[in-house]
Structure formats: C-alpha cells, structure tokens
Design a protein around this motif. Structure first.
Motif, short mmCIF file in Angstrom:
data_model
loop_
_atom_site.label_atom_id
_atom_site.label_comp_id
_atom_site.label_asym_id
_atom_site.label_seq_id
_atom_site.Cartn_x
_atom_site.Cartn_y
_atom_site.Cartn_z
N PRO A 40 -6.96 6.14 7.42
CA PRO A 40 -8.30 5.53 7.41
C PRO A 40 -8.27 4.03 7.63
N GLN A 41 -7.23 3.37 7.10
CA GLN A 41 -7.16 1.91 7.26
C GLN A 41 -6.80 1.53 8.70
N THR A 55 -17.47 2.80 9.14
CA THR A 55 -16.25 2.32 8.49
C THR A 55 -16.50 1.00 7.78
N ASN A 56 -17.69 0.43 7.96
CA ASN A 56 -17.95 -0.87 7.36
C ASN A 56 -18.40 -0.83 5.91
N TYR A 67 -16.36 -0.07 -3.97
CA TYR A 67 -15.08 -0.21 -3.29
C TYR A 67 -14.36 -1.42 -3.88
N TRP A 82 -16.48 -0.17 3.55
CA TRP A 82 -15.41 -0.80 2.77
C TRP A 82 -14.75 -1.90 3.60
N ARG A 83 -14.02 -2.77 2.91
CA ARG A 83 -13.34 -3.86 3.61
C ARG A 83 -11.88 -3.90 3.22
N GLN A 103 0.84 -1.21 0.00
CA GLN A 103 0.00 0.00 0.00
C GLN A 103 0.87 1.25 0.00
N LYS A 128 -9.80 2.00 11.06
CA LYS A 128 -10.77 0.89 11.02
C LYS A 128 -10.26 -0.32 11.80
N ASN A 188 -9.92 1.64 1.21
CA ASN A 188 -10.79 2.62 1.86
C ASN A 188 -11.34 3.66 0.89
#
Lengths: 214, 211
Positions: free
Chosen positions: A136-137, A210-211, B131, A213-214, A115, A140, B89
């Motif tokens: 953000p990651q 926050t759910n 996403y 996205w995964r 990443q 979460k 995200n």
C-alpha cells in the motif's frame, strides 16, 4: 460536415479499438512485470542486477520507434518473425516494463527500513509484510509516476503506425489522404484528448483515495 | 527471568559488545545508558533479534530461545522504536490488531475489544480510526506500545523512548512504564537520559565504547 464525420467515424472508432487494445494489454503485462523487476533490482544478487540494468539502459536509452522497427523489420533477418500486432506488443511491453521497474525500485527503496523491522518484530511473514505494509505504501508513492507513463503510453501507441497497424492515427491519416481534408486528423486529436482525459480522471480518483493517509 | 550469557557482537573487526551477561527478573525494568556510540542500540537490536550475534545465549525462564527466530510461537520480545514506526497506511486500530489477527489468528472482534481496552487505559479513546499522521508524537508512541503489547511479549524493549518528547510527556512515559511493571511486563529501556533511567529502572546498566 456532420455527414462526413458520420461517414469516417466508424473507421476512426475501429482504429481507437486497436489503440486501446495495445494500451490495455501493455499495461496489464508491463506493470506486474515492472513490479517483479523492480523488486529484483532491490536484491543484493549482483549478476541479475547487472543484467537488468543493462536491459533498462537499452530500453530507456534508445528510441521506442527504433525498438519497434528492430523487432518487426530487423528480427526477421535473423529468422525471428512476429505478426505486426505481436511485434508491437512485445516492443511496448519490454519498453514500458523497463520504465515501470525503475519506478517500482524507487518506490520500494523509499520505504524506511524500520517499517520492515517493525513488521518482523510483530512476527508478520514476508508475504504479510508485503501485502499489508509495503504494497500500500509503495502504491501511493509510485502512483503519480505510473500515471504519467500510462498517459504517455496512450500517445506512444500511435508509433505502431510505422509497422502498418491500423490504429487510430492510421485511420485518421488514411481518411485525410483520401479525402484531402484536415477534419479526420482533428478528430483523431480529439479522440486522443478524450482518452487521456478519461485516464487522468481515473488516476486522480485513485490518488484521492490514497490521500486519506500520509 | 531473562538471562543473556556472554553476548558478543562485532561489526567486521570492531567489537561492539564484548561478552556481556545480563539478568533481569520477571517484571523488572533494566535501563541501558551510555553515550552515543557505546553500542546501546546495537545491544537492543541483538536482544530483539534484528542483529545476529557473534556469540551468546538467551534464556527466558531457563529455556533457551533465539531472538532472530521469527516463529510466532516464539514471540518473547516486543519493541517500541525511537520513531515508533507505526504503519502510516493503517489506522490506529488496524495497526494494533494486524499482527494478532494475521499472525496469531485471533478473531477480529476479540482483538478489537482487547485493543480498545488498552487504548482506553492509555488515554487514546476516540483515536481508533485516525491515521498515525493525525496523532501527536506522544500519542503515536502510546499506540506503538499498545501495538507491541497486543502480541503479549514477555519482554518489551524501548529505544530512546524520551528522545522525541517534551518534559511533561517524559513523565507520562515514565508513569506508563511503571504501570506496565505492575502488570509484570519485563522491560528494557535504552536511553541517554540518566534522570529518566533513575526514575524508572530497577537496575541500570552503563555501557561504554570499547576502545
């Protein structure tokens, strides 16, 4: 009975205010401090890492109650004197920042290296990578653990009782001792439950957001 | 034209790449093939600037450049990783326009229009607001390609683009790469899939482990 409740409620609510102020100030300082220390723990600079790990070992390895007593009753023997309230804040902030730093270290380390490389290839700056990709990651990932500690903190704050701070627990205990009735302690329990219930609800709401996205 | 001169890369005492020179004319496709452990990925990582080289020089159209330099103005190389590394995200659209908007300062509206054009071309219309986890592997890969292209790299590199795809999708990727060639994008493909390499490449470079 209702009359009696009305009579002691102002004292209990006054205690709740103190409990909440310790809770809020600790969170507001310990979380950013924990993030900072957590990021530092992922660095490669050995001496600082060693120092931080020793700090974390002491904070997590000894009782919070001992730390509280040490700072308020112990340090004055060395000529370092804090007010009750400040001593409580220092103890809670140092203790919780240690837990938070470990949580955030784990959060940062669980982001795949790819990443960061991917962000680098897109020419994002370090700050932009942190702001738009990593934070953000990590947020979460750490949310459930941070939530746990937050709820613990509400209950742990009752430890300030031992250094004579008039928090919620003390207010209840004073009333029980004076009026020889269990009711104040039951009310104290109910107020703690309400506080943790509200916190749990807020945490769940944040987690839900926050759910997407995964 | 991309020109790499005398590239050497060592890990400790172990030489992974020994004085390798490569020339790729603009718009051509170079496939780098070889068994695992031959240093294909290391070579790619040197070219895209994720590894420092022990020696070697890089030239684009005769001008020397440093792949590890992260100055946005120096954006010569883009890459599509083996597992795509989309940002989980962010939505598809946000993944694509993040760098153009934040790094290059392109207006959001303009960046979106550009991204939409590419998405439409790659059969990804209607996926803008999904996403990454909601996409198939092949779709994620195409988004990763669009994201890399949105920074207008001179050279686009792929690390094992077919490894996670079924045979039908492999043909699709080959078609996609050949289409980009028509737009004069210079491309480097790392693969252990010889058939795929022969289908897409103008030139094939075989690397072998250094004993």
């Amino acid at each position: 009975m209702l009359n009696y409740i009305q009579q002691i409620l102002p004292a209990l609510l006054g205690g709740t205010k103190v409990t909440l102020s310790i809770f809020a100030i600790t969170l507001i300082i310990a979380i950013p401090l924990g993030i900072l220390l957590g990021v530092t723990l992922t660095s490669k600079f050995k001496p600082i890492k060693w120092l931080l790990n020793t700090y974390i070992l002491i904070m997590r390895g000894t009782p919070l109650l001992l730390q509280l007593i040490f700072i308020f009753y112990g340090l004055p023997l060395l000529g370092i004197v804090f007010s009750r309230y400040n001593a409580a804040l220092i103890a809670f902030i140092l203790n919780y920042a240690a837990y938070f730093s470990e949580i955030f270290r784990g959060g940062f380390q669980s982001i795949p290296k790819g990443q960061i490389e991917s962000a680098k290839l897109l020419r994002l700056s370090k700050w932009q990578t942190l702001r738009y990709v990593l934070a953000p990651q990590v947020f979460k990932i750490v949310l459930p653990s941070v939530g746990n500690e937050t709820i613990n903190l509400i209950k742990d704050s009752s430890l300030v009782y031992v250094i004579g701070i008039g928090d919620l627990l003390r207010a209840g205990n004073v009333a029980t001792a004076r009026d020889v009735t269990l009711l104040p302690l039951i009310l104290v329990g109910i107020i703690y439950l309400i506080l943790t219930a509200i916190t749990t609800y807020i945490l769940k709401a944040i987690e839900k957001r926050t759910n997407v996205w995964r | 034209m991309l020109e790499i001169k005398n590239l050497t890369k060592k890990f400790g005492n172990k030489t992974i790449i020994n004085s390798l020179s490569i020339k790729i004319p603009t718009g051509q496709i170079l496939a780098i093939v070889g068994p695992s452990g031959a240093g294909k990925t290391t070579l790619l990582r040197c070219i895209i600037g994720l590894e420092n080289v022990d020696s070697g020089e890089f030239f684009w159209n005769g001008h020397q450049f440093d792949p590890t330099n992260s100055d946005p103005k120096n954006s010569i190389v883009g890459a599509v990783f083996q597992n795509y590394q989309l940002f989980p995200n962010l939505t598809v659209m946000e993944n694509i326009i993040l760098a153009p908007v934040k790094v290059k300062g392109v207006a959001t509206k303009l960046a979106k229009d550009e991204a939409q054009k590419m998405l439409d071309q790659l059969d990804l219309s209607g996926k803008e607001n999904l996403y990454p986890y909601q996409l198939s592997g092949g779709q994620q890969q195409r988004v990763a390609i669009v994201r890399a292209l949105a920074m207008n790299p001179k050279i686009l590199c792929y690390d094992e683009p077919t490894s996670a795809l079924d045979p039908d999708l492999r043909k699709e990727v080959a078609k996609l790469i050949l289409n980009l060639k028509k737009d004069a994008v210079t491309q480097i493909v790392i693969t252990h899939d010889m058939e795929f390499a022969e289908n897409v490449a103008d030139e094939i470079l075989k690397v072998t482990p250094i004993k």
